[in-house]
Design a protein around this motif. Structure first.
Motif, short mmCIF file in Angstrom:
data_model
loop_
_atom_site.label_atom_id
_atom_site.label_comp_id
_atom_site.label_asym_id
_atom_site.label_seq_id
_atom_site.Cartn_x
_atom_site.Cartn_y
_atom_site.Cartn_z
N SER A 18 -5.32 3.25 -1.52
CA SER A 18 -4.87 2.60 -0.30
C SER A 18 -5.07 3.57 0.85
O SER A 18 -5.11 4.79 0.65
CB SER A 18 -3.38 2.23 -0.39
N VAL A 83 2.17 -0.18 2.10
CA VAL A 83 1.65 -1.33 1.35
C VAL A 83 2.66 -2.46 1.41
O VAL A 83 3.79 -2.29 1.88
CB VAL A 83 1.37 -0.93 -0.11
N ARG A 87 3.38 -4.57 -3.92
CA ARG A 87 2.69 -3.36 -4.36
C ARG A 87 3.64 -2.17 -4.38
O ARG A 87 3.59 -1.34 -5.30
CB ARG A 87 1.50 -3.07 -3.44
N GLU A 90 5.64 -2.28 -7.53
CA GLU A 90 4.81 -1.92 -8.68
C GLU A 90 4.64 -0.40 -8.78
O GLU A 90 4.74 0.18 -9.86
CB GLU A 90 3.45 -2.59 -8.55
#
Length: 333
Positions: A18, A83, A87, A90
């Protein structure tokens, strides 16, 4: 410096999972010396004078090694970039860490996104986990006070806020107006006198990184001068450079907080064999006694190929090397 093989420098470019700190590819240089390898990877927006300290850290690692450690493993925080909430959940749930550091203030209108991200992180880490945020010094005092109040509520309590404002004076003003502890990052490594942060009442915690401070030995002296509890954080290195940061965390006389050294999760690859890769396991990383050795196949996989970037890094390394040699660097000063 004749001990370092500058002619054999290996340039790398590793994509990131990212965008983080405004970049999507991590670039740098590996250098070999008599004790192994070091990593030179100052960010592109840092000038040559600042980059000298980064080179010093790499030279220390591959020619001198590090002080003896006081512990053999380091508690680690997982790092959550800017994010979406799903996400973020997670990342935290899979990390095994009991502390999460969450990026906020990624753009001027990010507060609603930041609040949603923090709520998700708290859900993932549970009521007994610790959550901290990093604003990278982008707020003014009033914005910081307003944001911290809301972020603290969304997180169900923050461990601390890292570098909410750019200056020591502004940090002190914010700290006087909020109940959440304040950590200083840039203010520590850019201050001519790190003790000034503590004397000014600007922070409760010092975030230190040996890479921009010129090596483990110098960073230990900065930590002592700052006179605050310390957290060691990475500069987004591969396992080669991350080893120095872990050596610093291992050598600190006291370590009260989890450290921000689990950042390999932000990269799509590494430069060392999997069994040597410094990836967090069950919320901890080991303290190395020497840097890991790069894998030849991975060096080829992630070798920098853009001719313009190769030229840019080669010329930069030559300039910074010249400045380093002119400085007659003293690692023990």
């Amino acid at each position: 410096m004749t001990e370092v093989n500058f002619e054999g420098a290996r340039l790398y470019a590793i994509p990131m999972r990212s965008r983080f700190r405004g970049i999507t590819v991590r670039e740098g240089v590996l250098l070999e010396g008599p004790l192994g390898w070091g990593e030179f990877c100052p960010f592109a927006d840092y000038d040559d004078t600042v980059a000298v300290s980064w080179l010093a850290t790499a030279v220390e690692q591959c020619t001198r090694g590090w002080p003896a450690p006081a512990r053999d493993r380091i508690p680690i925080n997982c790092t959550v970039p800017a994010v979406d909430p799903e996400r973020a959940y997670e990342i935290v749930a899979k990390s095994g860490c009991r502390t999460a550091k969450v990026k906020v203030a990624d753009h001027s209108d990010s507060l609603p996104e930041d609040l949603a991200r923090l709520e998700s992180v708290r859900d993932a880490i549970g009521a007994d986990g610790r959550v901290r945020v990093d604003a990278n010094g982008v707020w003014d005092v009033d914005t910081a006070v307003n944001a911290i109040t809301q972020l603290d509520r969304a997180a169900g309590g923050l461990e601390y806020v890292e570098q909410p404002c750019p200056t020591i004076e502004d940090l002190a003003a914010v700290r006087a107006k909020v109940d959440v502890p304040i950590a200083a990052d840039e203010s520590i490594r850019r201050a001519e006198d790190p003790l000034r942060v503590a004397v000014a009442g600007a922070a409760d915690v010092a975030v230190i990184k040996c890479t921009p401070l010129g090596g483990v030995r110098r960073a230990l002296r900065v930590a002592e001068a700052a006179g605050l509890p310390c957290v060691v954080s990475s500069a987004l290195e591969t396992s080669i450079g991350l080893a120095s940061q872990l050596a610093l965390a291992g050598a600190l006389p006291e370590l009260e907080f989890a450290c921000g050294l689990g950042t390999l999760s932000l990269l799509t690859g590494d430069l060392v064999p999997e069994d040597q890769s410094l990836r967090t396991v069950d919320g901890y990383l080991p303290v190395p006694t020497a840097a890991p050795t790069p894998d030849p196949e991975l060096l080829e996989t992630y070798a920098m190929t853009d001719p313009a970037r190769i030229t840019w890094w080669t010329e930069r390394l030559a300039r910074v090397r010249a400045l380093f040699e002119q400085a007659d660097w003293d690692f023990d000063r």
